[in-house]
Design an enzyme around this catalytic site. Structure first.
Site: not given
Ligand code: CTP
Length: 405
Positions: A213, A311, A313, A346
């Site tokens: 990305n 995920d 985080l 979130k």
């Molecule tokens: N993050 C993470 N691991 C993942 C996805 C996200 O640690 N697999 C963390 C990112 O580093 C950020 C937060 O979670 O701090 C939000 O990530 P984001 O991708 O924006 O949120 P999503 O949960 O994926 O929601 P959406 O795609 O619906 O916006």
């Protein structure tokens, strides 16, 4: 950048080949907004002329304690009282020995001795041959300088002017500048260990292709620098980005979300703060091909299936809660619209105390950003600014929320 706006630095040069680096360092200080008064020892004048230093600093250079330009004939008092910091670069072995003994028979050592210690810090950047640096006498002097409250900067390793190779080179001008800027930052994270993820992840489709990305990693890298400036020990887990590692930061390079998760888990137990600034891919190809996928001429396109990435985080936050919540977790949300509502949702979904929202298309790859902090108390806006300036503000906001260490 005006990191040193309003600061007045006395830049002292003692004798050494590294005086050539002091010229560029002086320029860097001025560009960062500082006013610079150069003071040189007689030995330094054998290596670089006061004319050069005068031109770069925009002020006449001082070198004699008998300089009649000062109305009261006390340049050592006047120069040291005006300063916000005195920086000796290069600091020769001989000059440091003089500092240790409180010698005062030349202007530079005299003004170091005369400085008001509680108000005017003294920073020294050693520069000498590797044998001189390693000698017990020099090491003893360095230890004594530290004990006396002097900030002794590190040295570089590598080829030396004498042809030998080892420790003792003076730090490079940009490293010196960083150290001076860092010195003035409040040490709000002193004694803390901060773990940060930054940049995109890269999910392999085959050995030459993948999904990634547009995250540049700039915000996460700025946070790593800001946390280090604030006195923290910093581990930065970085996806594939071509950014230089901030000075003093331990960097772990990773590619995929799974690699990033492993690297994070390896450091999470020792951390006090976890900041997830990385744009982690939500999905990865279910079966990455071991060999490059070839066109076979039939016009058929490969069908890609995906599985969800862990995920990182949410997992770390959950683990921290299970262990009593000593690790303070901060999430980021890159949204395209309805920032507040998405950030609040979130924050709850990830189970973190602080969520930092930003508008993705307005920040990816740019040097500035605007942040919206969401925590249990409500929201705090950090208006548009450079990413380093914002990172420093965010670090201060995080530090305020930490339990006392
Ligand atoms: N993050 C993470 N691991 C993942 C996805 C996200 O640690 N697999 C963390 C990112 O580093 C950020 C937060 O979670 O701090 C939000 O990530 P984001 O991708 O924006 O949120 P999503 O949960 O994926 O929601 P959406 O795609 O619906 O916006």
């Amino acid at each position: 950048m005006s990191d040193l706006a309003g600061k007045h630095i006395v830049l002292g040069l003692s004798g050494g080949v590294a005086c050539y680096k002091a010229a560029e360092f002086c320029r860097g200080l001025v560009k960062a907004g500082a006013t610079v008064q150069v003071v040189m020892t007689e030995a330094a004048e054998h290596f670089i002329t006061p004319v050069t230093m005068q031109a770069l600093s925009g002020r006449t250079v001082y070198s004699s304690q008998w300089d009649a330009r000062e109305g009261n004939n006390m340049p050592h008092i006047n120069l040291s009282r005006e300063a916000d910091a005195i920086v000796i670069a290069p600091a020769s072995a001989d000059f440091m020995a003089r500092l240790v003994h409180g010698r005062a028979d030349d202007l530079l050592s005299l003004l170091c001795l005369a400085r008001p210690r509680e108000r005017v810090p003294l920073l020294v950047a050693p520069a000498m041959n590797r044998e001189m640096y390693a000698h017990p006498a020099t090491q003893r002097n360095l230890a004594q300088l530290r004990a006396d409250g002097t900030v002794v900067l590190g040295v570089g390793a590598g080829e030396q002017a004498c042809g030998e190779t080892g420790d003792g080179r003076m730090l490079e001008p940009d490293e010196l500048l960083y150290e001076v800027v860092r010195h003035f930052q409040p040490k709000v994270l002193s004694g803390r260990h901060v773990l940060i993820t930054a940049g995109p992840t890269f999910e392999a489709i085959d050995p030459v292709r993948g999904l990634t990305n547009r995250s540049s990693g700039k915000m996460g890298f700025a946070l790593a620098r800001a946390a280090h400036e604030a006195g923290a020990q910093v581990t930065l887990v970085a996806g594939p980005v071509a950014l230089p590692t901030p000075r003093g930061v331990q960097r772990v390079d990773v590619m995929s979300a799974q690699d990033m998760q492993r690297a994070v888990q390896a450091s999470a137990d020792a951390a006090d703060v976890f900041i997830a600034a990385a744009a982690v891919a939500d999905w990865r190809p279910a079966n990455a091909a071991g060999q490059k996928i070839k066109k076979d001429g039939s016009g058929e396109v490969p069908a890609l299936a995906f599985v969800e990435n862990p995920d990182i985080l949410a997992g770390v936050a959950q683990g921290a809660r299970a262990k009593g919540g000593a690790l303070y977790c901060v999430g980021f949300a890159a949204e395209s619209h309805d920032l507040l509502a998405h950030a609040q949702a979130k924050r709850a979904r990830k189970g973190v105390p602080l969520l930092v929202g930003n508008i993705g298309p307005d920040t990816f790859g740019r040097d500035d950003n605007a942040l919206l902090l969401v925590d249990e108390g409500g929201t705090t806006e950090l208006p548009r600014d450079g990413k380093l300036a914002l990172a420093r503000r965010l670090v201060a906001e995080i530090a305020r929320r930490l339990p006392r260490g």
